[in-house]
Scaffold this motif. Structure first.
Motif, PDB file in Angstrom:
ATOM      1  N   ARG A 105       0.850  -1.192   0.000  1.00 25.34           N
ATOM      2  CA  ARG A 105       0.000   0.000   0.000  1.00 25.34           C
ATOM      3  C   ARG A 105       0.880   1.234   0.000  1.00 25.34           C
ATOM      4  O   ARG A 105       1.848   1.284   0.751  1.00 25.34           O
ATOM      5  CB  ARG A 105      -0.845   0.076   1.277  1.00 25.34           C
ATOM      6  CG  ARG A 105      -1.938  -0.932   1.360  1.00 25.34           C
ATOM      7  CD  ARG A 105      -2.620  -0.824   2.714  1.00 25.34           C
ATOM      8  NE  ARG A 105      -3.460  -1.986   2.924  1.00 25.34           N
ATOM      9  CZ  ARG A 105      -4.735  -2.053   2.580  1.00 25.34           C
ATOM     10  NH1 ARG A 105      -5.320  -0.998   2.055  1.00 25.34           N
ATOM     11  NH2 ARG A 105      -5.422  -3.143   2.774  1.00 25.34           N
ATOM     12  N   PRO A 162      -2.459   5.189   3.163  1.00 25.09           N
ATOM     13  CA  PRO A 162      -2.848   4.557   4.421  1.00 25.09           C
ATOM     14  C   PRO A 162      -4.222   3.918   4.359  1.00 25.09           C
ATOM     15  O   PRO A 162      -5.117   4.424   3.681  1.00 25.09           O
ATOM     16  CB  PRO A 162      -2.814   5.701   5.432  1.00 25.09           C
ATOM     17  CG  PRO A 162      -2.622   6.948   4.680  1.00 25.09           C
ATOM     18  CD  PRO A 162      -2.225   6.622   3.280  1.00 25.09           C
ATOM     19  N   THR A 212       2.729   3.195   6.184  1.00 26.87           N
ATOM     20  CA  THR A 212       2.704   2.383   4.970  1.00 26.87           C
ATOM     21  C   THR A 212       4.059   1.811   4.564  1.00 26.87           C
ATOM     22  O   THR A 212       4.106   0.888   3.748  1.00 26.87           O
ATOM     23  CB  THR A 212       2.165   3.195   3.761  1.00 26.87           C
ATOM     24  OG1 THR A 212       2.980   4.355   3.606  1.00 26.87           O
ATOM     25  CG2 THR A 212       0.727   3.600   3.961  1.00 26.87           C
ATOM     26  N   SER A 256      -0.795   0.214   7.891  1.00 22.01           N
ATOM     27  CA  SER A 256      -1.389  -0.467   6.737  1.00 22.01           C
ATOM     28  C   SER A 256      -0.555  -1.665   6.315  1.00 22.01           C
ATOM     29  O   SER A 256      -0.622  -2.101   5.173  1.00 22.01           O
ATOM     30  CB  SER A 256      -1.487   0.513   5.566  1.00 22.01           C
ATOM     31  OG  SER A 256      -2.209   1.649   5.945  1.00 22.01           O
TER      32      SER A 256
END
Ligand code: FES
Length: 318
Positions: free
Chosen positions: A218, A221, A271, A289
């Motif tokens: 990812r 977020p 992330t 994430s």
């Protein structure tokens, strides 16, 4: 901020338009020397002017130690980093980078389904080559707004034939995730990179069908780092022998840095994984994430740039 991690000054040796609004950059050491090793799924931090940092996946060949390739989508709604790259970085430019780092490693499996949305194809590219070299069965489901916006699409079809399912949205509609995931063998691993809604759809499908969780990369977020109900809590830094109060309106990372303790960090959004810190005691309120549900439940570590505390006190290995 990065005392323990190598920062490199590289030169841009190539720049190519790969698709509408996507340029790739080839980076090398000015003296042509060997670059650090990396594995498929790795990304690096580009340290741009004005303190802007952005993460980009390495999308070239890991066996090539003399150059790295990244691809950058110009994001009109972005925070300015991609526009800066598109407008100012030309062949011959110098770029400062940090890394590479891998939070999206390709684990051995007999079969893979790779799902890429838009510029999410970049970390998947070296994974395809690795899966192919390992003799694994694999399929790539690659979606994008239109064929013209899908970087590397033609080359992928040329190289891998019908293992590659190109699905431009203006021709095919939304990706048929159910169609691919339902028919997938139980021992197939799913790797996915792309916009949040795509990742969430894959995640929901895997949960609903009892399939092992997919692995994701990812760059946005998954959830907000701050909420209205945030409270202050205590953080004990075991190695430094410090006890600090994390205020309701600051992160653990900000508090720790404010106290003069040197920690690695980059995205500050939960992330990238740079700030991952071992938890020795206490229950973290995970807001990153990256960690899987199982990793969250185990809570051996946390991303201190966004995650907080479910109780009154955390003890960290810092
Ligand atoms: Fe990127 Fe914390 S700095 S996850």
């Amino acid at each position: 901020m990065t005392a323990q991690e190598e920062t490199l000054d590289l030169v841009v040796t190539g720049r190519r338009e790969e698709a509408a609004a996507v340029v790739s950059l080839t980076l090398a050491r000015p003296d042509g020397g060997a670059l650090p090793e990396w594995t498929p799924g790795a990304h690096l931090d580009l340290l741009l002017a004005n303190g802007i940092e952005r993460q980009y996946s390495l999308c070239g060949d890991p066996a090539d130690r003399t150059s790295w390739t990244i691809a950058v989508l110009r994001e009109p709604q972005g925070r300015g980093g991609s526009a800066l790259v598109h407008e100012t970085v030309r062949e011959g430019a110098r770029l400062r980078v940090r890394g590479p780092r891998n939070q999206f490693a390709l684990l051995p499996a007999p079969r893979y389904l790779f799902v890429a949305g838009g510029i999410g194809i970049t970390p998947i590219l070296p994974m395809l080559a690795a899966a192919q070299a390992a003799g694994a069965e694999w399929t790539l489901l690659y979606g994008g707004r239109s064929r013209a916006s899908m970087a590397f699409a033609a080359g992928l079809v040329e190289r891998y034939g019908d293992r590659v399912l190109l699905r431009p949205q203006d021709e095919c509609g939304l990706l048929d995730l159910a169609g691919e995931l339902d028919g997938l063998a139980a021992d197939a691993a799913v790797y996915c990179c792309g916009p949040g809604p795509l990742l969430e759809a894959v995640e929901r499908h895997c949960e609903r069908t009892g399939r092992a969780p997919a692995r994701f990369e990812r760059f946005q977020p998954r959830e907000p780092a701050r909420t209205a109900g945030d409270r202050a809590f205590t953080v004990v830094l075991e190695r430094s022998g410090r006890t600090l109060t994390v205020p309701a309106d600051a992160s653990v990372l900000e508090t720790v840095r404010g106290a003069g303790v040197d920690v690695l960090y980059s995205c500050e959004q939960g992330t990238c994984g740079t700030c991952e810190t071992d938890v020795l005691e206490g229950r973290p309120d995970h807001r990153d994430s990256l960690l899987t549900e199982a990793e969250r439940a185990e809570s051996a570590s946390m991303m201190i740039c966004v995650s907080r505390c479910l109780g009154e006190r955390l003890v960290l290995d810092l």
